[in-house]
Design a protein around this motif. Structure first.
Motif, PDB file in Angstrom:
ATOM      1  N   SER A   1       0.850  -1.154   0.010  1.00  0.00           N
ATOM      2  CA  SER A   1       0.105  -0.019   0.005  1.00  0.00           C
ATOM      3  C   SER A   1       0.771   1.294   0.005  1.00  0.00           C
ATOM      4  O   SER A   1       2.218   0.954  -0.052  1.00  0.00           O
ATOM      5  N   ASP A   2       0.116   2.362   0.168  1.00  0.00           N
ATOM      6  CA  ASP A   2       1.162   3.653   0.283  1.00  0.00           C
ATOM      7  C   ASP A   2       1.211   3.998   1.640  1.00  0.00           C
ATOM      8  O   ASP A   2       1.640   5.305   1.987  1.00  0.00           O
ATOM      9  N   ARG A   3       0.954   3.223   2.574  1.00  0.00           N
ATOM     10  CA  ARG A   3       1.108   3.751   3.907  1.00  0.00           C
ATOM     11  C   ARG A   3       2.451   3.162   4.667  1.00  0.00           C
ATOM     12  O   ARG A   3       2.648   2.136   4.256  1.00  0.00           O
ATOM     13  N   ILE A   4       2.742   4.140   5.423  1.00  0.00           N
ATOM     14  CA  ILE A   4       4.078   3.830   6.076  1.00  0.00           C
ATOM     15  C   ILE A   4       3.854   2.772   7.371  1.00  0.00           C
ATOM     16  O   ILE A   4       2.811   3.186   7.848  1.00  0.00           O
ATOM     17  N   LEU A   5       4.348   1.790   7.692  1.00  0.00           N
ATOM     18  CA  LEU A   5       4.385   0.891   8.633  1.00  0.00           C
ATOM     19  C   LEU A   5       5.015   1.084   9.835  1.00  0.00           C
ATOM     20  O   LEU A   5       6.194   1.401   9.986  1.00  0.00           O
ATOM     21  N   ILE A   6       4.358   0.873  10.940  1.00  0.00           N
ATOM     22  CA  ILE A   6       5.203   1.144  12.495  1.00  0.00           C
ATOM     23  C   ILE A   6       4.852  -0.191  13.108  1.00  0.00           C
ATOM     24  O   ILE A   6       3.675  -0.593  13.283  1.00  0.00           O
ATOM     25  N   GLN A   7       5.986  -0.789  13.644  1.00  0.00           N
ATOM     26  CA  GLN A   7       5.690  -2.150  14.348  1.00  0.00           C
ATOM     27  C   GLN A   7       5.671  -1.856  15.885  1.00  0.00           C
ATOM     28  O   GLN A   7       6.917  -0.888  16.451  1.00  0.00           O
ATOM     29  N   LEU A   8       4.737  -1.805  16.554  1.00  0.00           N
ATOM     30  CA  LEU A   8       4.455  -1.363  18.016  1.00  0.00           C
ATOM     31  C   LEU A   8       5.211  -2.117  18.912  1.00  0.00           C
ATOM     32  O   LEU A   8       5.612  -1.904  19.826  1.00  0.00           O
TER      33      LEU A   8
ATOM     34  N   ASP B   1       6.453  -6.890  19.440  1.00  0.00           N
ATOM     35  CA  ASP B   1       6.990  -8.080  18.642  1.00  0.00           C
ATOM     36  C   ASP B   1       5.987  -8.832  17.901  1.00  0.00           C
ATOM     37  O   ASP B   1       6.159  -9.567  16.983  1.00  0.00           O
ATOM     38  N   ILE B   2       4.609  -8.339  17.971  1.00  0.00           N
ATOM     39  CA  ILE B   2       3.649  -8.981  17.072  1.00  0.00           C
ATOM     40  C   ILE B   2       2.861  -8.096  16.429  1.00  0.00           C
ATOM     41  O   ILE B   2       1.778  -8.453  15.759  1.00  0.00           O
ATOM     42  N   THR B   3       2.782  -6.682  16.863  1.00  0.00           N
ATOM     43  CA  THR B   3       1.669  -5.714  16.419  1.00  0.00           C
ATOM     44  C   THR B   3       2.153  -4.898  15.188  1.00  0.00           C
ATOM     45  O   THR B   3       3.441  -4.262  15.682  1.00  0.00           O
ATOM     46  N   ILE B   4       1.699  -4.582  14.129  1.00  0.00           N
ATOM     47  CA  ILE B   4       2.259  -3.790  13.117  1.00  0.00           C
ATOM     48  C   ILE B   4       0.866  -3.035  12.698  1.00  0.00           C
ATOM     49  O   ILE B   4      -0.437  -3.506  12.535  1.00  0.00           O
ATOM     50  N   GLN B   5       1.284  -1.668  12.500  1.00  0.00           N
ATOM     51  CA  GLN B   5       0.036  -0.556  12.189  1.00  0.00           C
ATOM     52  C   GLN B   5       0.373   0.273  11.206  1.00  0.00           C
ATOM     53  O   GLN B   5       1.528   0.912  11.412  1.00  0.00           O
ATOM     54  N   PRO B   6      -0.492   0.503  10.194  1.00  0.00           N
ATOM     55  CA  PRO B   6      -0.066   1.305   9.221  1.00  0.00           C
ATOM     56  C   PRO B   6      -0.537   2.641   9.555  1.00  0.00           C
ATOM     57  O   PRO B   6      -1.409   3.027  10.461  1.00  0.00           O
ATOM     58  N   THR B   7       0.362   3.807   9.497  1.00  0.00           N
ATOM     59  CA  THR B   7      -0.083   5.099   9.523  1.00  0.00           C
ATOM     60  C   THR B   7      -1.151   5.814   8.963  1.00  0.00           C
ATOM     61  O   THR B   7      -1.522   5.112   7.702  1.00  0.00           O
ATOM     62  N   ARG B   8      -1.825   6.878   9.343  1.00  0.00           N
ATOM     63  CA  ARG B   8      -2.928   7.311   8.780  1.00  0.00           C
ATOM     64  C   ARG B   8      -2.449   8.527   7.732  1.00  0.00           C
ATOM     65  O   ARG B   8      -3.050   8.519   6.788  1.00  0.00           O
ATOM     66  N   ASP B   9      -1.635   9.358   8.287  1.00  0.00           N
ATOM     67  CA  ASP B   9      -1.548  10.611   7.565  1.00  0.00           C
ATOM     68  C   ASP B   9      -0.224  10.796   7.017  1.00  0.00           C
ATOM     69  O   ASP B   9       0.189  11.708   6.566  1.00  0.00           O
ATOM     70  N   HIS B  10       0.765   9.423   7.239  1.00  0.00           N
ATOM     71  CA  HIS B  10       2.171   9.469   6.585  1.00  0.00           C
ATOM     72  C   HIS B  10       2.315   8.722   5.584  1.00  0.00           C
ATOM     73  O   HIS B  10       2.055   7.348   6.121  1.00  0.00           O
ATOM     74  N   LEU B  11       2.417   8.746   4.421  1.00  0.00           N
ATOM     75  CA  LEU B  11       2.232   8.147   3.371  1.00  0.00           C
ATOM     76  C   LEU B  11       3.351   8.178   2.332  1.00  0.00           C
ATOM     77  O   LEU B  11       4.108   9.254   2.520  1.00  0.00           O
ATOM     78  N   TRP B  12       3.714   7.094   1.621  1.00  0.00           N
ATOM     79  CA  TRP B  12       4.629   7.049   0.507  1.00  0.00           C
ATOM     80  C   TRP B  12       4.062   7.892  -0.550  1.00  0.00           C
ATOM     81  O   TRP B  12       2.761   8.107  -0.975  1.00  0.00           O
TER      82      TRP B  12
ATOM     83  N   GLN C   1       9.786  -7.261   5.354  1.00  0.00           N
ATOM     84  CA  GLN C   1       9.622  -6.145   6.377  1.00  0.00           C
ATOM     85  C   GLN C   1      10.334  -4.619   5.588  1.00  0.00           C
ATOM     86  O   GLN C   1      11.205  -4.915   5.031  1.00  0.00           O
ATOM     87  N   PHE C   2       9.714  -3.808   5.789  1.00  0.00           N
ATOM     88  CA  PHE C   2       9.975  -2.643   5.526  1.00  0.00           C
ATOM     89  C   PHE C   2       9.243  -1.333   6.273  1.00  0.00           C
ATOM     90  O   PHE C   2       8.405  -0.829   5.886  1.00  0.00           O
ATOM     91  N   GLN C   3       9.804  -0.912   7.652  1.00  0.00           N
ATOM     92  CA  GLN C   3       8.960  -0.411   8.484  1.00  0.00           C
ATOM     93  C   GLN C   3       9.797  -0.021   9.589  1.00  0.00           C
ATOM     94  O   GLN C   3      10.913  -0.175   9.708  1.00  0.00           O
ATOM     95  N   GLY C   4       9.138   1.044  10.396  1.00  0.00           N
ATOM     96  CA  GLY C   4       9.824   1.464  11.702  1.00  0.00           C
ATOM     97  C   GLY C   4       9.521   0.649  12.856  1.00  0.00           C
ATOM     98  O   GLY C   4       8.385  -0.123  12.599  1.00  0.00           O
ATOM     99  N   HIS C   5      10.323   0.512  13.927  1.00  0.00           N
ATOM    100  CA  HIS C   5       9.917  -0.037  15.087  1.00  0.00           C
ATOM    101  C   HIS C   5       9.899   1.161  16.278  1.00  0.00           C
ATOM    102  O   HIS C   5      10.800   2.052  16.161  1.00  0.00           O
ATOM    103  N   MET C   6       9.106   0.899  17.310  1.00  0.00           N
ATOM    104  CA  MET C   6       8.840   1.687  18.099  1.00  0.00           C
ATOM    105  C   MET C   6      10.116   1.720  19.162  1.00  0.00           C
ATOM    106  O   MET C   6      10.355   2.758  19.716  1.00  0.00           O
TER     107      MET C   6
END
Length: 200
Positions: A65-72, A74-85, A130-135
Motif C-alpha cells: 500500500s502507500d501507508r508507512i508501517l510502524i511495528q509497535l 514483537d507482534i503488532t504492526i500498524q499502518p499510519t494514517r497521515d504519513h504516506l509514501w 519487512q520495510f517499516q519503523g519499530h517503536m
C-alpha cells in the motif's frame, strides 16, 4: 469494599486511553504528509558491458500500500494514517533499488523488464517481508533476493535483514533510515555480482 486508589487510577487511565484511540480511529486523515526514499547520485553515463533486469519485486501483504508501517511490539504492526509514501511502496522500492544498483555497478545497465522484448540478460528478483519503523527507534528491512542467469539458472539466493537506528524522532528520520537499509541491500547485491568470476 473499597478498591485501592492505584487500581482505580489505572482503570480510569485505561478507559481514557481506549476512548481516545476510538476517537482517533474514526477521524479522517488531516495534514497528510507524503515521503519519497532519499535519492542517490548516478555515475556518468558510460557504455554498459552488461545488462541486469530488475524483475519481480514481491511485497508482504501488509506492505502492499502507500501507508508507512510502524511495528509497535514483537507482534503488532500498524499502518499510519497521515504519513504516506509518495507512490506505492513497490514503485518507491523499485525506483530506489534501480538507481542504487546503477550507482554501484557503473558498467551495468539496470533496467525493468520491457514487455514484448526478450533481453539476454541476468535478472534480479526480490521478496520484501519487512520495510517499516519499530517503536524501539529503528528502521527494519528484511526479505530475500535471487539473481538468475539469462537462462533462468539461480546464480545466488540470499536472505537479508538490516536495521538502522533513527538519528532523531519523526517520520523524516524514519524514511532516511529506511533509505539506508536499502543502501545496505544494494551494497550486498552489487558486491555479490562483482564477485562472480564470469558475468552471464
Amino acid at each position: 469494599m473499597h478498591m485501592p486508589f492505584s487500581f482505580l487510577r489505572t482503570t480510569i487511565c485505561l478507559l481514557c486511553s481506549l476512548s481516545l484511540t476510538a476517537c482517533l480511529g474514526n477521524r479522517p486523515p488531516v495534514n497528510t504528509q507524503r515521503y519519497s526514499l532519499p535519492e542517490v547520485s548516478l555515475p556518468n553515463t558510460t557504455t554498459p558491458t552488461r545488462i541486469l533486469i530488475l524483475g519481480n519485486l514481491v511485497l508482504a501483504d501488509a506492505l502492499d500500500s502507500d501507508r508507512i508501517l510502524i511495528q509497535l511490539d514483537d507482534i503488532t504492526i500498524q499502518p499510519t494514517r497521515d504519513h504516506l509514501w509518495s507512490a506505492s511502496l513497490s514503485e518507491e522500492l523499485r525506483q530506489g533499488l534501480r538507481s542504487r544498483l546503477a550507482q554501484r555497478l557503473p558498467d551495468t545497465l539496470v533496467t525493468d523488464a520491457l514487455p514484448g522484448t526478450k533481453l539476454q540478460a541476468s535478472r534480479l528478483q526480490l521478496r520484501i517481508d519487512q520495510f517499516q519503523g519499530h517503536m524501539r527507534g529503528e528502521a527494519i528491512m528484511s526479505g530475500q533476493w535471487q539473481w538468475l542467469s539469462a537462462d533462468q539458472r539461480p546464480l545466488k539466493i540470499q536472505p537479508f535483514q538490516f536495521t538502522t537506528p533513527l538519528t532523531e524522532n519523526g517520520y523524516p528520520a524514519l524514511v532516511r533510515a529506511l533509505g539506508q537499509d536499502l543502501d545496505k541491500l544494494s551494497d550486498q547485491i552489487a558486491s555479490q555480482i562483482k564477485a562472480m568470476p564470469t558475468q552471464p
